[in-house]
Design an enzyme around this catalytic site. Structure first.
Site, PDB file in Angstrom:
ATOM      1  CG  ASP A   1      -5.712   1.167  -0.214  1.00 48.31           C
ATOM      2  OD1 ASP A   1      -5.563   0.618   0.623  1.00 48.31           O
ATOM      3  OD2 ASP A   1      -5.663   2.245  -0.120  1.00 48.31           O
TER       4      ASP A   1
ATOM      5  CD  GLU B   1      -2.015   1.594  -1.361  1.00 46.89           C
ATOM      6  OE1 GLU B   1      -2.433   2.717  -1.601  1.00 46.89           O
ATOM      7  OE2 GLU B   1      -2.666   0.628  -1.964  1.00 46.89           O
TER       8      GLU B   1
ATOM      9  CG  ASP C   1      -4.143   6.462  -6.191  1.00 49.59           C
ATOM     10  OD1 ASP C   1      -3.709   6.710  -7.434  1.00 49.59           O
ATOM     11  OD2 ASP C   1      -4.391   7.130  -5.192  1.00 49.59           O
TER      12      ASP C   1
ATOM     13  CG  ASP D   1      -7.961   3.020  -4.204  1.00 51.52           C
ATOM     14  OD1 ASP D   1      -6.993   2.419  -4.830  1.00 51.52           O
ATOM     15  OD2 ASP D   1      -7.901   3.903  -3.440  1.00 51.52           O
TER      16      ASP D   1
END
Length: 709
Positions: free
Chosen positions: A561, A488, A565, A563
């Protein structure tokens, strides 16, 4: 006699004795298995196997008898109870098994049904116009393979009861299956055990499977039972089937009833968004068949009969490429098809090919020819036929063999489908045009994929110039050893390049959130730069043309990541793999990297170097800090919280996420493709209302601290 001659004589005598033993073969060597002995001797011939599959087959032999009654208009509710003692009970409110005496055997109807093979009311006697049971062995086979079977029949204002032990009628001392059993010696007895309310009829059957026959791990599968009950409720509109599982501490009860019939069934089965409405194709056809018919005198006389076959099809096309077909004969599933399915595909191909030829100029077809798979792509169809005494291949009824059904189904489908394409209605015109566009697009995609496959070769490091520029490929040509990291963001790519082992680890960066392919069409997906790059780099095609052996990497690892998102991006990528590169998931070659959330630096006294510990969740962090506090150890404050992969340096990323020696990977598995498809449709599909309801219902499971705001 010399020792040598003695040995020779003994050998000669032994050979003579051996010849005599093996050569003797007469009628007294033959075994005749009478009654239900044959079932117990060769159970696999009747139920397929003696594991859980055979156990479920027995249960459905009993349930289907009740369903046949419902098909005839008798009884609209069936209860199936899984008791905690291993037995199962089936109750219906139909006519009840006949309790009067059958004249040829002198036995009650109940005993005939449960002890005589090839005995029943489904041999053309007029009791059933159409039924799933044909061979008259279902109930008797279940009885033969049961340690105990109890049957109660409400009929004529009375409750009649009878019990059996491994197929033999008699009396048990109490309700336990292993209680003392006394067989009837001279004449069996169908006992009156109670009164039935006026006008109340029905049958209750409870049995304990014989563990001498079935394997130790054979068990009733609740999920399979519910799936089959749901299917039957779709096929018999208005029939209510109640499944009650009393084996757990908390009994579970589920009720199935659908009034929409197979149209509703097709919508339930469809894995994708619709291109057309669900079209209903119905009709009948007559055929002549010569069958032996039982006469009042007891003789079986070959008789030429006029048969009527009812055909009912629900079909729709969707945006995807998967084909979902279910076929049934008198509500009995035929997973391996047969003459009815062959007729359906014949009629379908005849009409679609004719329509494509008529619209060849608009569709720009040229000389290319449609194949069956082009037409079936994205199609969901439920095919049902009903006819008296269908011919199946074997007792398990997986293939229909009645020859005349093929042409009848083909005629009905071609007639009704041609009428749909000729309809002047605006909606019909628009939908039929979309169907033609879709099948022609599938044909062109198939031809292009074939041409591409013939010329494509796996790219090595020297040939990688034709691949996307942003791909940082690996050097090895060993597919099993190679890994593709889909990363990403470009910021993480820079760190990952320094952290990777370039011998076998390749990197492909993507920019943020890719296209949601659950909503998008195939053409939109292929025109999306990120999706196209992923498919091109993996090198095995997409959809129906996906070839697992051509995949360029042994592992595909999604590295996003840690998180919200990152989880969203990972879900979008998994949706792409699930819909267009599913064999990679099925083979266990898709993984999710597990980067850490926190880095804790533990300070050691003196000259001893500090220790670095990574944690992967808030819970793990708090547990670590509590442990350090208890041990009297200190750590650097504040604890580093990684907001993304780009915040790590190369050594940290390699140690925690990329180095095979210390990383953690989560393999993406797909035990149930249909269940996975429904989850993806809920999370990523066009229908907003179910997703909103899911979010509202699940909101209490989410901790506010988990949200990366």
């Amino acid at each position: 006699m010399t020792p040598r001659r003695v040995r020779h004589e003994r050998c000669r005598q032994a050979r003579i004795r051996w010849v005599i033993v093996t050569a003797e073969y007469s009628a007294h060597h033959l075994q005749v298995l009478e009654g239900l002995e044959a079932v117990r001797k060769r159970p696999g011939m009747y139920i397929g196997s003696t594991d859980s599959r055979g156990l479920m087959h027995c249960l459905w032999e009993i349930i289907d008898n009740s369903v046949d009654e419902a098909l005839g208009g008798f009884g609209q509710r069936i209860d199936v109870i899984l008791h905690d003692d291993g037995s199962v009970e089936v109750r219906d409110r139909a006519r009840g098994i006949p309790v009067d005496i059958e004249p040829r055997t002198g036995l009650s109807g109940v005993e005939v049904v449960f002890t005589k093979l090839h005995a029943g009311g489904k041999f053309g006697g007029g009791s059933y116009a159409a039924s799933g049971g044909l061979h008259g062995v279902g109930a008797s086979v279940v009885n033969a393979l049961s340690e105990r079977l109890d049957v109660d029949v409400d009929r004529g204002g009375k409750t009649w009861s009878m019990s059996f032990h491994r197929g033999e009628p008699g009396v048990f001392a109490n309700g336990a299956p292993d209680s003392a059993f006394t067989p009837f010696e001279e004449r069996s007895e169908l006992r009156v055990t109670g009164k039935a309310a006026r006008g109340v009829t029905g049958t209750r059957i409870r049995y304990w499977a014989d563990r001498q026959i079935f394997t130790k791990d054979a068990a009733f599968n609740l999920e399979e039972l519910e799936q089959r009950a749901r299917q039957t409720a779709f096929l018999v509109p208005g029939l209510e089937i109640v499944i009650r599982d009393q084996r757990a501490a908390e009994p579970v009860e589920t009720t199935y009833r659908f009034d929409g019939g197979i149209s509703e069934f097709a919508e339930f089965l469809a894995p994708d968004a619709p291109v057309t409405d669900t079209w209903r194709l119905t009709g009948t056809g007559m055929f002549t068949e010569t069958v032996p018919v039982l006469q009042p005198t007891g003789a079986m006389i070959p008789t030429e009969l006029q048969r009527e076959c009812h055909v009912d099809v629900a079909v729709r096309w969707g945006t995807g490429y998967e084909t979902v077909q279910r076929s049934f004969v008198n509500i009995i599933a035929t997973p391996k098809g047969g003459t009815h399915q062959a007729g359906f595909e014949l009629g379908l191909m005849k009409v679609i090919r004719a329509q494509v030829e008529q619209n060849a100029r608009r569709l720009k077809v040229g000389t290319d020819k449609l194949e069956k798979d082009d037409i079936l792509a994205g199609m969901t169809a439920v095919l049902t036929v009903r006819l008296p005494e269908p011919q199946f291949e074997g007792q398990t009824k997986e293939i229909l063999g009645t020859p005349a059904v093929r042409q009848i189904v083909a005629n009905v489908v071609s007639r009704e489908l041609a009428a749909k394409f000729a309809s002047p209605k605006r909606d019909d015109k628009a939908q039929t045009a979309q169907v033609l566009d879709k099948v022609v697009a599938e044909m062109k995609a198939r031809i292009s994929a074939r041409a591409h496959k013939e010329t494509q070769r796996r790219k090595n490091a020297l040939e990688s110039s034709s691949l996307p520029v942003k791909l940082a490929d690996c050097r090895t040509n060993d597919v099993e050893a190679s890994e593709l990291f889909i990363v990403e963001g470009d910021s993480a790519l820079g760190t990952a390049k320094l952290a990777r082992n370039s011998e076998y680890q390749a990197l492909l960066p993507i920019r943020g959130k890719i296209l949601n392919v659950q909503k998008a069409s195939v053409s939109d997906m292929l025109s999306n730069a990120e999706c196209a790059a992923i498919i091109q780099v993996i090198g095995a095609g997409s959809g129906r043309s996906f070839d697992l052996e051509s995949a360029r990497y042994g592992k595909v690892i999604l590295m996003s990541d840690a998180d919200v998102d990152g989880a969203h991006i990972r879900t979008l990528l998994l949706t792409l793999f699930f819909r267009y590169m599913r064999p990679l998931i099925e083979e266990g070659r898709v993984y999710a990297a597990v980067p850490p959330l926190h880095r804790v630096i533990v300070m050691n006294p003196g000259s001893k170097p500090n220790e670095t510990i990574y944690t992967y969740s808030e819970q793990e962090l708090h547990a670590l800090l509590a442990k350090l506090t208890k041990s009297g150890k200190r750590w650097h404050e504040p604890v580093q919280r990684y907001k993304g992969l780009g915040e790590m340096d190369a050594d940290q990323l390699a140690t925690t996420t990329m180095d095979r020696a210390g990383r953690t990977l989560r393999r993406v598995r797909m035990q149930d493709a249909e269940g996975a498809a429904s989850v993806f449709e809920l999370l990523m599909g066009n229908e907003v209302a179910p997703r909103k309801e899911f979010i509202i219902e699940s909101s209490d499971r989410l901790s506010r601290e988990s949200i990366d705001a």
